[in-house]
Scaffold this active site. Structure first.
Site, short mmCIF file in Angstrom:
data_model
loop_
_atom_site.label_atom_id
_atom_site.label_comp_id
_atom_site.label_asym_id
_atom_site.label_seq_id
_atom_site.Cartn_x
_atom_site.Cartn_y
_atom_site.Cartn_z
N PHE A 78 1.21 -1.53 -0.37
CA PHE A 78 -0.71 -0.20 0.28
C PHE A 78 0.60 1.26 0.01
O PHE A 78 1.69 1.88 0.68
CB PHE A 78 -0.83 -0.17 1.36
CG PHE A 78 -1.58 1.26 1.65
CD1 PHE A 78 -2.60 1.17 0.48
CD2 PHE A 78 -1.18 2.33 2.81
CE1 PHE A 78 -2.66 3.12 0.63
CE2 PHE A 78 -1.81 3.63 2.55
CZ PHE A 78 -3.32 3.63 1.71
N ILE A 80 0.45 5.34 -1.08
CA ILE A 80 0.05 6.46 -2.00
C ILE A 80 1.29 7.66 -2.89
O ILE A 80 2.26 7.38 -2.16
CB ILE A 80 -0.39 8.40 -1.15
CG1 ILE A 80 -1.93 7.42 -0.21
CG2 ILE A 80 -0.99 8.67 -1.49
CD1 ILE A 80 -2.54 6.59 -1.50
N GLN A 85 1.48 12.85 -1.00
CA GLN A 85 1.38 12.60 0.22
C GLN A 85 0.84 13.87 1.04
O GLN A 85 1.16 14.65 0.82
CB GLN A 85 2.76 11.68 0.83
CG GLN A 85 2.70 10.28 -0.36
CD GLN A 85 3.79 9.96 0.33
OE1 GLN A 85 4.79 10.35 1.15
NE2 GLN A 85 3.88 8.86 -0.52
N GLY A 86 0.17 13.90 2.14
CA GLY A 86 0.23 14.41 2.97
C GLY A 86 -0.93 15.37 3.37
O GLY A 86 -0.76 16.27 3.82
N GLY A 90 -3.46 8.85 2.16
CA GLY A 90 -3.73 7.95 3.26
C GLY A 90 -4.38 6.51 3.45
O GLY A 90 -4.57 6.09 3.65
N ILE A 122 3.98 2.50 10.46
CA ILE A 122 3.29 1.41 12.32
C ILE A 122 2.29 2.25 12.80
O ILE A 122 1.30 2.34 13.16
CB ILE A 122 4.29 1.41 13.26
CG1 ILE A 122 5.35 0.11 12.80
CG2 ILE A 122 3.40 0.62 14.75
CD1 ILE A 122 6.07 -0.20 13.10
N TYR A 125 -1.39 2.40 10.60
CA TYR A 125 -2.05 0.85 11.31
C TYR A 125 -2.86 0.88 12.03
O TYR A 125 -3.50 0.52 12.97
CB TYR A 125 -1.15 0.20 11.02
CG TYR A 125 -0.01 -0.13 9.70
CD1 TYR A 125 -1.20 0.52 8.56
CD2 TYR A 125 1.00 -0.18 9.21
CE1 TYR A 125 -0.32 0.69 7.33
CE2 TYR A 125 1.69 -1.03 8.08
CZ TYR A 125 0.92 -0.04 7.21
OH TYR A 125 1.58 -0.36 5.64
#
Length: 153
Positions: A78, A80, A85-86, A90, A122, A125
């Protein structure tokens, strides 16, 4: 905003190959070329493009794999594209993929793996409820699992 998860076909393969991660993410995830080659070798992997208004802005790869304890659905890759990004994409697409996989496979858990020094991934997630289960994958990445019954979002 119209968003979509699309299979990768001959008609959109070139635009998907144009997606890239940011330099600081190098080494955390394989390139699109590597992923597509892996999917060609192992048809359990399903590579997809993540689209916003007909523009590819991300990539993912998932698949169901049989284990001694039953079928495991993996969100194996996965990212982007660095240009998007940002901006919250995501989190948005990650949530979309989790819902997509839960519906597609009617599964109770979704698995992924991550290098222990990929702290940004992490953190995201964990915000979605993924927890380390003590396992390592074949590449030495730590395995995380989301129990869909305990979703926090």
């Amino acid at each position: 905003m119209f968003t979509e998860i699309r299979d990768i076909t001959d008609s959109n393969k070139q635009e998907i190959l144009g997606l890239h991660i940011a330099d600081e993410q190098e080494g955390f995830i394989e390139t699109v070329v590597q992923c597509l080659n892996e999917a060609k070798e192992d048809p359990r992997f399903v590579p997809v493009g993540l689209y916003k208004e007909n523009v590819p802005i991300g990539f993912a790869m998932y698949g169901p794999f049989q284990y001694p304890d039953g079928m495991r659905v993996w969100l194996d890759r996965f990212f982007i594209d660095e240009h998007y990004q940002g901006k919250g994409y995501g989190r948005y697409y990650f949530k979309l993929l989790i819902s997509f996989l839960a519906d597609k496979y009617s599964c109770e858990r979704i698995y992924l793996s991550v290098y222990e020094n990929n702290l940004v991934a992490i953190k995201m997630y964990e915000k979605f409820g993924f927890k380390f289960n003590g396992e390592l994958d074949v590449q030495g990445e730590k395995v995380m699992v989301l129990n869909l019954k305990n979703m926090q979002w």
